[in-house]
Design an enzyme around this catalytic site. Structure first.
Site, PDB file in Angstrom:
ATOM      1  N   CYS A 134       0.823  -1.214   0.000  1.00 13.87           N
ATOM      2  CA  CYS A 134       0.000   0.000   0.000  1.00 13.87           C
ATOM      3  C   CYS A 134       0.858   1.267   0.000  1.00 13.87           C
ATOM      4  CB  CYS A 134      -0.967   0.014   1.179  1.00 13.87           C
ATOM      5  SG  CYS A 134      -0.287   0.635   2.727  1.00 13.87           S
ATOM      6  N   GLU A 159      -9.673  30.781   0.735  1.00 15.45           N
ATOM      7  CA  GLU A 159      -9.719  29.356   0.411  1.00 15.45           C
ATOM      8  C   GLU A 159     -10.570  29.185  -0.843  1.00 15.45           C
ATOM      9  OE1 GLU A 159      -9.414  25.678  -0.146  1.00 15.45           O
ATOM     10  OE2 GLU A 159      -8.437  26.305   1.717  1.00 15.45           O
ATOM     11  N   CYS A 184       3.857  20.702   4.037  1.00 16.67           N
ATOM     12  CA  CYS A 184       3.826  19.244   4.190  1.00 16.67           C
ATOM     13  C   CYS A 184       4.745  18.558   3.184  1.00 16.67           C
ATOM     14  CB  CYS A 184       2.393  18.713   4.062  1.00 16.67           C
ATOM     15  SG  CYS A 184       1.576  19.152   2.515  1.00 16.67           S
TER      16      CYS A 184
END
Length: 411
Positions: free
Chosen positions: A31, A282, A364
């Site tokens: 995975c 956003e 990230c």
């Protein structure tokens, strides 16, 4: 501190279990979700810190990585895909790495256990209700994905059923049967995705049960989370991550702050507690609807949210205020928390043009962060602090918070 105290109590309870679970995951080679499975956690942290240091050393010293006390079962968002084997057996799990072959997974060391159990039991209900998984090759079948979101602090649970056509047969009985097995489920949402796309969620939604969203708590604030809204997957580490962002922002109560890629307003509302005014941008309308509701529910009236692209909304806002003769609303701090691809080039250009005193960059992906820092450094900003946070334990991914200060202010 409260989160750490709660975590410490949980650690004692799970100590014996942890010894067993430090073993290598039997699925990870297929995975690809936990590349560091089987590696001692302290060694994982060292690997991540070294990688961030290698990518960002040219910008300055990298501070020690912030690890997690108990790095298991932390994911509050679990996504599963369903498939049917040639013998008719229904399986569920995740796509094999770099493919669309489904790996049948019974348990996961990263995912919330409750959510994993719900996903497995839905697999059994498919047989009972004669619902077939969607086949990407043939275009036949109905159920494409299931998304489960679990609110760590409140215990609320959302189940999102993603189907290929607008009708789910016996939907009321299906939901009733699912809730009999899992009464902890507080809302069920039907999402229709009939397109031939890699995107999990479609545009059309229908609430089958409950209010259509869940509510969680972070750092004493409550947040409404809808099916499409971005919300960090590791709540305990998120509190550490956002606390660093707030510290780096250096707010005194007099600053105008812009939060780009603001999502449901989590960082925005934390910042608003110490800022004069916070503006969030956003592109996802549902997330902004949540952000506005979150501001209201947390009794914050000095946070304003816009739907759109930051590189379009921010300059327009500044121009409008200049026309009104109000130069005092120039951004003092800009916070960005973009997806893995990093900031859009126009967004970076906009930030440089706006020339805030400080930029707090939450990333990230260290590689795209390094690229964006080079641009900002070449345009008058100095990186003054860098610290990684292990938000995705047992995987290669890591969050990093950076503080940049302007050197030659042009405005």
């Amino acid at each position: 501190k409260m989160a750490e105290k709660k975590q410490a109590g949980y650690n004692k309870k799970m100590q014996r279990q942890e010894t067993r679970e430090c073993q290598e995951c039997s699925y990870h080679k297929k995975c690809g979700g936990c590349e560091y499975s089987g590696i001692p956690y302290e060694e994982q942290l060292q690997k991540k810190e070294k990688r961030v240091t290698r990518l960002l050393r040219e910008f300055g010293k990298v501070e020690p990585i912030v690890g997690m006390s108990y790095p298991y079962y932390y994911r509050n968002k679990v996504h599963a895909v369903y498939a049917q084997k040639k013998n008719g057996q229904v399986i569920c799990g995740t796509y094999e790495k770099d493919s669309h072959r489904v790996v049948d997974i019974e348990s996961c060391l990263l995912e919330d256990k409750q959510s994993t159990a719900i996903i497995r039991d839905i697999r059994g209900l498919l047989r009972s209700f004669k619902i077939k998984p969607y086949n990407e090759d043939t275009g036949y079948g109905l159920l494409r994905h299931v998304l489960v979101r679990h609110a760590h602090a409140t215990g609320e649970v959302m189940v999102v059923l993603v189907i290929a056509s607008p009708i789910l047969p016996s939907k009321n009985n299906f939901v009733k049967a699912l809730r009999q097995m899992h009464p902890e489920i507080t809302t069920v949402v039907l999402n229709i995705n009939g397109r031939n796309t890699s995107m999990v969620l479609g545009d059309q939604e229908k609430v089958l049960y409950g209010k259509g969203y869940i509510v969680d708590e972070l750092l004493g604030m409550r947040f409404r989370i809808s099916a499409k809204s971005f919300y960090q997957v590791n709540p305990l580490q998120t509190e550490k991550l956002y606390s660093l962002a707030l510290e780096y922002a250096g707010l005194t109560g007099q600053e105008v702050v812009w939060d780009l890629y603001c999502g449901i307003g989590t960082i925005s509302l934390f910042l608003a507690q110490a800022a004069k005014h916070v503006y969030g941008v956003e592109i996802v309308p549902e997330a902004i609807a949540d952000a506005r509701e979150n501001a209201k529910n947390n009794q914050i009236d000095h946070a304003t949210f816009y739907v759109g692209k930051a590189e379009e909304v921010l300059p327009q806002w500044v121009d409008e205020h200049k026309k009104d003769g109000d130069e005092g609303l120039h951004p003092d701090v800009i916070v960005v928390d973009p997806p893995r691809k990093g900031c859009d080039e126009k967004c970076l250009e906009t930030m440089v043009t706006m020339a805030p005193e400080r930029i707090v960059y939450v990333s990230c992906d260290s590689a795209t962060l390094a690229r964006d820092l080079k641009y900002l450094q070449a345009n008058g900003y100095e990186v003054t602090r860098v610290r990684p946070v292990d938000q995705f334990c047992h995987s290669m991914h890591v969050e990093t918070v950076c503080l940049l200060s302007i050197q030659n202010k042009m405005i």
